[in-house]
Design a protein around this motif. Structure first.
Motif, mmCIF file in Angstrom:
data_model
loop_
_atom_site.group_PDB
_atom_site.id
_atom_site.type_symbol
_atom_site.label_atom_id
_atom_site.label_comp_id
_atom_site.label_asym_id
_atom_site.label_seq_id
_atom_site.Cartn_x
_atom_site.Cartn_y
_atom_site.Cartn_z
ATOM 1 N N GLN A 68 0.824 -1.208 0.000
ATOM 2 C CA GLN A 68 0.000 0.000 0.000
ATOM 3 C C GLN A 68 0.857 1.256 0.000
ATOM 4 O OE1 GLN A 68 -2.755 1.376 -0.926
ATOM 5 N NE2 GLN A 68 -4.124 0.549 0.653
ATOM 6 N N PRO A 69 0.892 2.001 -1.104
ATOM 7 C CA PRO A 69 1.635 3.259 -1.110
ATOM 8 C C PRO A 69 0.957 4.299 -0.207
ATOM 9 C CG PRO A 69 1.231 2.455 -3.349
ATOM 10 C CD PRO A 69 0.353 1.659 -2.430
ATOM 11 N N ALA A 70 1.734 5.297 0.189
ATOM 12 C CA ALA A 70 1.210 6.366 1.034
ATOM 13 C C ALA A 70 0.167 7.193 0.276
ATOM 14 C CB ALA A 70 2.349 7.267 1.494
ATOM 15 N N GLY A 71 -0.771 7.781 1.053
ATOM 16 C CA GLY A 71 -1.726 8.723 0.490
ATOM 17 C C GLY A 71 -3.023 8.136 0.014
ATOM 18 N N ARG A 72 -3.236 6.813 0.212
ATOM 19 C CA ARG A 72 -4.464 6.191 -0.290
ATOM 20 C C ARG A 72 -4.978 5.145 0.688
ATOM 21 N NH1 ARG A 72 -1.060 5.536 -5.358
ATOM 22 N NH2 ARG A 72 0.162 6.943 -4.099
ATOM 23 N N GLU A 73 -6.303 4.955 0.613
ATOM 24 C CA GLU A 73 -7.002 3.951 1.421
ATOM 25 C C GLU A 73 -6.627 4.070 2.901
ATOM 26 O OE1 GLU A 73 -6.317 0.341 -0.823
ATOM 27 O OE2 GLU A 73 -7.322 1.178 -2.562
ATOM 28 N N GLU A 74 -6.134 3.020 3.541
ATOM 29 C CA GLU A 74 -5.856 3.119 4.971
ATOM 30 C C GLU A 74 -4.689 4.056 5.288
ATOM 31 O OE1 GLU A 74 -3.659 -0.728 3.740
ATOM 32 O OE2 GLU A 74 -5.503 0.327 3.211
ATOM 33 N N ARG A 75 -3.977 4.510 4.251
ATOM 34 C CA ARG A 75 -2.881 5.468 4.454
ATOM 35 C C ARG A 75 -3.238 6.838 3.860
ATOM 36 N NH1 ARG A 75 2.917 3.182 2.848
ATOM 37 N NH2 ARG A 75 3.486 4.948 4.198
ATOM 38 N N TYR A 76 -4.540 7.124 3.748
ATOM 39 C CA TYR A 76 -4.982 8.365 3.105
ATOM 40 C C TYR A 76 -4.531 9.613 3.857
ATOM 41 C CZ TYR A 76 -8.553 9.179 6.651
ATOM 42 O OH TYR A 76 -9.189 9.435 7.836
ATOM 43 N N HIS A 77 -4.276 9.477 5.177
ATOM 44 C CA HIS A 77 -3.868 10.629 5.984
ATOM 45 C C HIS A 77 -2.412 11.019 5.739
ATOM 46 C CE1 HIS A 77 -2.793 6.983 8.149
ATOM 47 N NE2 HIS A 77 -1.856 7.660 8.765
ATOM 48 N N GLU A 78 -1.673 10.188 5.011
ATOM 49 C CA GLU A 78 -0.272 10.487 4.711
ATOM 50 C C GLU A 78 -0.167 11.205 3.367
ATOM 51 O OE1 GLU A 78 2.350 7.082 5.234
ATOM 52 O OE2 GLU A 78 0.768 6.083 6.374
ATOM 53 N N ASP A 79 0.823 12.051 3.230
ATOM 54 C CA ASP A 79 1.028 12.764 1.969
ATOM 55 C C ASP A 79 1.496 11.799 0.888
ATOM 56 O OD1 ASP A 79 0.376 15.206 3.113
ATOM 57 O OD2 ASP A 79 2.460 15.633 3.674
ATOM 58 N N PRO A 80 1.028 11.999 -0.353
ATOM 59 C CA PRO A 80 1.557 11.159 -1.450
ATOM 60 C C PRO A 80 3.022 11.481 -1.695
ATOM 61 C CG PRO A 80 0.165 12.913 -2.320
ATOM 62 C CD PRO A 80 0.025 12.961 -0.822
ATOM 63 N N ALA A 109 -13.402 5.933 -8.578
ATOM 64 C CA ALA A 109 -13.538 6.991 -7.573
ATOM 65 C C ALA A 109 -13.688 8.370 -8.204
ATOM 66 C CB ALA A 109 -12.343 6.967 -6.627
ATOM 67 N N LEU A 110 -13.225 8.550 -9.431
ATOM 68 C CA LEU A 110 -13.278 9.870 -10.055
ATOM 69 C C LEU A 110 -14.702 10.277 -10.411
ATOM 70 C CD1 LEU A 110 -10.138 9.703 -12.362
ATOM 71 C CD2 LEU A 110 -10.369 10.886 -10.177
ATOM 72 N N ALA A 111 -15.617 9.327 -10.430
ATOM 73 C CA ALA A 111 -17.017 9.633 -10.724
ATOM 74 C C ALA A 111 -17.764 10.146 -9.502
ATOM 75 C CB ALA A 111 -17.719 8.389 -11.280
ATOM 76 N N ASP A 112 -17.205 9.974 -8.312
ATOM 77 C CA ASP A 112 -17.824 10.412 -7.055
ATOM 78 C C ASP A 112 -17.127 11.704 -6.611
ATOM 79 O OD1 ASP A 112 -18.160 10.775 -4.185
ATOM 80 O OD2 ASP A 112 -19.064 8.778 -4.157
ATOM 81 N N PRO A 113 -17.864 12.820 -6.517
ATOM 82 C CA PRO A 113 -17.222 14.102 -6.180
ATOM 83 C C PRO A 113 -16.433 14.063 -4.878
ATOM 84 C CG PRO A 113 -19.463 14.459 -6.951
ATOM 85 C CD PRO A 113 -19.300 12.975 -6.793
ATOM 86 N N ASP A 114 -16.954 13.385 -3.857
ATOM 87 C CA ASP A 114 -16.254 13.328 -2.576
ATOM 88 C C ASP A 114 -14.971 12.502 -2.679
ATOM 89 O OD1 ASP A 114 -18.166 14.893 -1.304
ATOM 90 O OD2 ASP A 114 -19.411 13.154 -0.798
ATOM 91 N N LEU A 115 -15.079 11.336 -3.313
ATOM 92 C CA LEU A 115 -13.897 10.485 -3.473
ATOM 93 C C LEU A 115 -12.879 11.119 -4.421
ATOM 94 C CD1 LEU A 115 -15.493 6.926 -3.715
ATOM 95 C CD2 LEU A 115 -14.266 7.926 -1.780
ATOM 96 N N ARG A 116 -13.387 11.855 -5.381
ATOM 97 C CA ARG A 116 -12.501 12.494 -6.354
ATOM 98 C C ARG A 116 -11.530 13.452 -5.662
ATOM 99 N NH1 ARG A 116 -14.370 15.032 -12.118
ATOM 100 N NH2 ARG A 116 -12.595 16.396 -12.488
ATOM 101 N N GLU A 117 -12.017 14.182 -4.656
ATOM 102 C CA GLU A 117 -11.157 15.116 -3.923
ATOM 103 C C GLU A 117 -10.022 14.385 -3.212
ATOM 104 O OE1 GLU A 117 -13.277 17.647 -1.292
ATOM 105 O OE2 GLU A 117 -14.569 18.497 -2.856
ATOM 106 N N VAL A 118 -10.276 13.122 -2.828
ATOM 107 C CA VAL A 118 -9.253 12.330 -2.141
ATOM 108 C C VAL A 118 -8.279 11.720 -3.139
ATOM 109 C CG1 VAL A 118 -8.865 10.318 -0.669
ATOM 110 C CG2 VAL A 118 -10.807 11.827 -0.221
ATOM 111 N N VAL A 119 -8.808 11.224 -4.248
ATOM 112 C CA VAL A 119 -7.992 10.477 -5.210
ATOM 113 C C VAL A 119 -7.153 11.384 -6.101
ATOM 114 C CG1 VAL A 119 -8.126 8.962 -7.235
ATOM 115 C CG2 VAL A 119 -9.519 8.474 -5.222
#
Length: 238
Positions: free
Chosen positions: A35-47, A139-149
């Protein structure tokens, strides 16, 4: 004998869930998504903002598997570049090299991608990525998820487009190149240079589909990876 772990790196913007949703692999191998940083369970970390940081972080995740026994590396598209750099970094850190490196949907290191997408505005950037990959990130189709992805996707694409290998010494690791037969983004010629990165030989396997062939049907990919391990047996894991 325990199955051989295949440490898997995702494509730009994606996380470990991409591989976690795949069917159970054939006997002899197990998938271990990193799991790279910045996504899913590591979303709180900077990419990642530079490749060195990315490889250093992912090396920490891969180290326990490298220390435990034989393993292989697999990555798709940008993930293939990360897997290749991990195959260099782990031995440089005093850890065993992978017994096999499988790269998918990626031009060989040093082949310029010839595109610059990261500086586009959001709408243009998303359209460009979808056009290039032939695949719409759900995720890009969901406005909320898009802001994260979107920030993670931008960071990954920027790293991929600006990537230049720092070392050209051939790896003491066999390499296999996976490619979709109708991949308009990565040509067969783009893949030929992978033969230069290995001192242990390079082979190529083609699958039905385009650049994201493995998202359409992962089963042939799993079978091919199991066949590679069976044909080139890695030392047994105790």
């Amino acid at each position: 004998m325990s199955p051989i772990p295949i440490l898997c790196l995702p494509y730009a913007g994606a996380g470990a869930t991409f591989y976690r949703g795949w069917p159970a692999p054939p006997a002899g191998i197990e998938l271990v998504p990193l799991q790279p940083a910045g996504r899913e369970e590591r979303y709180h970390e900077d990419p990642y903002t530079d490749l060195e940081s990315a490889v250093a972080d992912l090396s920490k995740l891969a180290a326990p598997y490298a220390e435990a026994g034989p393993y292989a590396l697999f990555g798709h598209s940008f993930g293939a570049i990360l897997a290749y750099e991990l195959a260099r970094a782990l031995p440089a850190a005093g850890l065993p090299a992978p017994g096999l490196l499988v790269v998918s949907g990626s031009a060989a290191p040093g082949v310029p991608l010839g595109r610059h997408s990261a500086g586009l505005d959001d709408e243009e950037f998303v359209a460009r990525v979808e056009q290039l990959a032939g695949y719409v990130h759900p995720a890009l189709a969901d406005p909320d998820l898009r802001e994260v992805v979107l920030p993670v996707l931008r960071a990954d694409v920027d790293l991929h487009e600006s990537y230049r290998p720092a070392d050209s010494e051939p790896l003491p690791v066999p390499v296999t190149v996976f490619r979709g037969a109708f991949d308009h983004l990565v040509t067969e010629e783009d893949c030929r240079g992978w033969a230069d990165v290995s001192a242990k030989g390079c082979s190529q396997v083609e699958f039905e589909g385009g650049h994201m062939y493995l998202a359409e049907d992962p089963l042939p990919v799993l079978r091919a990876m199991a066949e590679l391990v069976a044909a080139r047996p890695l030392p047994e894991r105790l």
